[in-house]
Scaffold this active site. Structure first.
Site, short mmCIF file in Angstrom:
data_model
loop_
_atom_site.label_atom_id
_atom_site.label_comp_id
_atom_site.label_asym_id
_atom_site.label_seq_id
_atom_site.Cartn_x
_atom_site.Cartn_y
_atom_site.Cartn_z
NE ARG A 46 -1.92 1.72 3.51
CZ ARG A 46 -1.79 1.29 4.83
NH1 ARG A 46 -2.44 0.29 5.38
NH2 ARG A 46 -0.99 2.47 5.58
CG HIS A 88 -6.01 2.44 6.69
ND1 HIS A 88 -6.30 1.45 6.16
CD2 HIS A 88 -7.20 2.76 7.27
CE1 HIS A 88 -7.56 0.81 6.34
NE2 HIS A 88 -8.14 1.92 7.28
CE1 TYR A 140 1.09 2.17 8.71
CE2 TYR A 140 0.33 3.73 9.94
CZ TYR A 140 0.45 2.90 8.89
OH TYR A 140 -0.41 3.17 7.73
#
Length: 384
Positions: A266, A270, A279
């Protein structure tokens, strides 16, 4: 009898190489390394390339519109085009797609209009398109619920003896949900004509894969359900298309379900409200940029003579035209009808709801009359 865990042997199961037909550099993989897969013909690859380029331009445009405040939220699929376009290309027009909230480019590729896809993300409708017209279930926000819906439809198709296949898209995080387990188990027991395609983009929002599960691959889980499982390079659209097409045809032929894992990444956050720098490592992002699914297919098609500069320019022009039309439809104010609150609640409207609707309709009419009178009075005063 006690078991001395200190003497248990170390696992010798290493993570396998994913199936691929075109490598990161855009070269065809040697025949003995393809796992028996056959490279799709040039016309099919060119069609897949066109769809990916158009889909990415749409995705980039919608992300920009979201940052401008035109949409409330948008989950980008940048970098995951090979999985989504391969899934749609493998289906027949009568087959059903069960997508997640991240699979907007799959809807676009299957023919849903941009304003219909984006209706829910700007707060107009939960689903802005006709599911029966497109054979696409509403995009599921709750993780994995659509997997059960896909199995239900596929089982019904089997009982009716028609040839419909259901394909559901999942993320790696969704495979940790109980709904996925139930869907896989039910599909295997009933040999339902359904394909589970997991886009392993390696993060369930902020949770990396190694914090979600201990198994080598998600595809390995298929053996526990008694179905085939395939671990595929999710950025190689040729391999994804070959595996998914075979799985769809096997399901149609009565050979039951298949679990496919596409290893991808990705590239964007998100959603627009997420900060992925908290993260994940920026170095990993650069590694995956070099594995771009569009760039590698561009190289392969160009070097094989299947993609000319003129064809590439035509595809880019088509993508820009779509981006422009998407901007146009998202800059128009969506019509708001408060009476829609009462639509699609019951097949036969209840008396109480009908009375509430009539009351609101009267209130709205009175408000419109008052506003019109006020406007007339203002206009009269201005002309004196």
């Amino acid at each position: 009898m006690s078991l001395n865990v200190e003497h248990l042997p170390e696992s010798t199961l290493s993570v396998p190489q994913p199936l691929r037909l075109i490598d990161d550099a855009g070269r065809a993989v040697a025949p003995d390394e393809t796992g028996g897969l056959t490279l799709p013909d040039p016309a099919t690859l060119l069609s897949l390339y066109r769809r990916m380029v158009v889909a990415r331009r749409f995705d980039v445009q919608v992300t920009a519109l979201t940052r401008q405040g035109r949409l409330a939220t948008y989950p980008s699929a940048l970098g995951q085009e090979a999985c989504e376009i391969a899934a749609v290309a493998a289906l027949d027009s009568g087959d059903w797609l069960f997508p997640t909230y991240r699979d907007s480019i799959a809807l676009l590729t299957r023919g849903v209009k941009p304003e219909q896809i984006l209706a829910s993300f700007r707060g107009d409708w939960h689903s802005g398109y006709d599911a029966y017209e497109h054979k696409i279930a509403p995009q599921a926000t709750p993780l994995a619920t659509q997997a059960l819906h896909a199995v239900g439809l596929a089982t019904a198709a089997k009982l009716k003896r028609d040839s419909t296949v259901a394909l559901t898209l999942l993320g790696d995080g969704a495979t940790s949900e109980g709904d996925t387990h139930e869907a896989l188990n039910f599909a295997a027991v009933w040999q339902a004509p359904v394909v589970f395609l997991v886009q392993n983009n390696q993060f369930a929002i902020s949770v990396p894969l190694d914090k979600q599960m201990r198994c080598r691959t998600i595809a390995d889980k298929a053996i526990g359900y008694g179905m085939p499982g395939y671990y595929v390079d999710g950025n190689d659209v040729a391999a994804m298309y070959a595996v998914t097409s075979a799985a769809v045809q096997n399901a149609r032929a009565g050979q039951g379900p298949t679990l496919i894992e596409g290893l991808t990444y990705r590239m964007e956050a998100h959603t627009n409200s997420d900060d992925p720098s908290r993260y994940r490592d920026a170095g990993d992002l650069e590694i995956w940029r070099r594995r771009d699914p569009i760039a590698r297919l561009d190289t392969f098609l160009s070097e094989s003579g299947a993609l000319s500069d003129r064809e590439r320019a035509d595809i880019l022009l088509e993508a820009e035209d779509l981006a422009a039309s998407t901007r146009d439809c998202m800059t128009r104010t969506a019509p708001v009808d408060p009476l829609e609150l009462f639509d699609h609640l019951y097949a036969t409207p209840r008396t109480a709801l009908r009375e509430q609707r009539d009351f609101l309709a009267t209130e709205l009419a009175d408000y419109a009359d008052h506003a019109a009178h006020a406007a007339d009075a203002t206009q009269s005063g201005a002309t004196r």
